[in-house]
Design a protein around this motif. Structure first.
Motif, PDB file in Angstrom:
ATOM      1  N   LYS A   1      -0.153   4.208   0.328  1.00 31.07           N
ATOM      2  CA  LYS A   1      -0.659   5.167   1.318  1.00 31.07           C
ATOM      3  C   LYS A   1       0.107   5.045   2.641  1.00 31.07           C
TER       4      LYS A   1
ATOM      5  N   LYS B   1      -9.417   7.746   3.009  1.00 34.66           N
ATOM      6  CA  LYS B   1      -9.751   7.283   1.650  1.00 34.66           C
ATOM      7  C   LYS B   1      -9.616   5.795   1.550  1.00 34.66           C
TER       8      LYS B   1
ATOM      9  N   TRP C   1      -6.419  10.417   5.380  1.00 36.49           N
ATOM     10  CA  TRP C   1      -6.109   8.997   5.603  1.00 36.49           C
ATOM     11  C   TRP C   1      -7.356   8.133   5.463  1.00 36.49           C
TER      12      TRP C   1
ATOM     13  N   SER D   1       0.843  -1.189   0.000  1.00 33.61           N
ATOM     14  CA  SER D   1       0.000   0.000   0.000  1.00 33.61           C
ATOM     15  C   SER D   1       0.881   1.244   0.000  1.00 33.61           C
TER      16      SER D   1
ATOM     17  N   GLY E   1      -2.390  14.523   0.983  1.00 32.94           N
ATOM     18  CA  GLY E   1      -1.519  13.592   1.667  1.00 32.94           C
ATOM     19  C   GLY E   1      -1.917  13.332   3.101  1.00 32.94           C
TER      20      GLY E   1
ATOM     21  N   LEU F   1       3.511   6.643   2.239  1.00 32.53           N
ATOM     22  CA  LEU F   1       3.447   8.109   2.281  1.00 32.53           C
ATOM     23  C   LEU F   1       3.234   8.612   3.707  1.00 32.53           C
ATOM     24  N   ILE F   2       2.428   7.901   4.482  1.00 33.08           N
ATOM     25  CA  ILE F   2       2.225   8.296   5.876  1.00 33.08           C
ATOM     26  C   ILE F   2       3.533   8.181   6.654  1.00 33.08           C
TER      27      ILE F   2
END
Length: 117
Positions: free
Chosen positions: A56, A117, A115, A54, A112, A59-60
């Protein structure tokens, strides 16, 4: 000065020589099918061995590291206030915090920080 240059050139030569030796001595075959296949107790795997990563979560993690470094840069500002010119310290601190706020706004604007989504 001359001895420093000789030491620098010697260090660069030794480093390059070691890298070249490593390249020739550690030849590995990347085409070995048995080594690149997943091992699951001698049986064929029941599901895909490579779970999609993932992006995401990555990026976190990157955003967390960036904010962590920002905090590490902000913490030493308070003790240095006593030892420096207050006007110069204020301008530097305000400029640094403005850059951080602009970066935070850019992350927020780009989505960004969403979270859910």
């Amino acid at each position: 000065m001359k001895s420093t240059m000789i030491m620098l050139i010697t260090a660069i030569l030794i480093t390059n020589l070691m890298m070249i030796m490593n390249m020739f001595l550690s030849k590995k075959t990347l085409l070995d099918r048995e080594k690149s296949s997943p091992f699951e107790c001698g049986f064929d795997p029941s599901s895909s061995p490579r779970i999609p990563f993932s992006l995401k979560f990555f990026l976190i993690a990157v955003i967390f590291l960036i904010f962590d470094i920002e905090i590490a840069l902000l913490l030493p500002m308070m003790p240095t206030m006593v030892m420096s010119n207050i006007k110069q310290w204020m301008m530097t601190t305000i400029m640094f915090i403005c850059i951080l706020i602009i970066g935070l706004y850019h992350e927020w604007n780009q989505g960004g920080l969403n979270w859910a989504k």
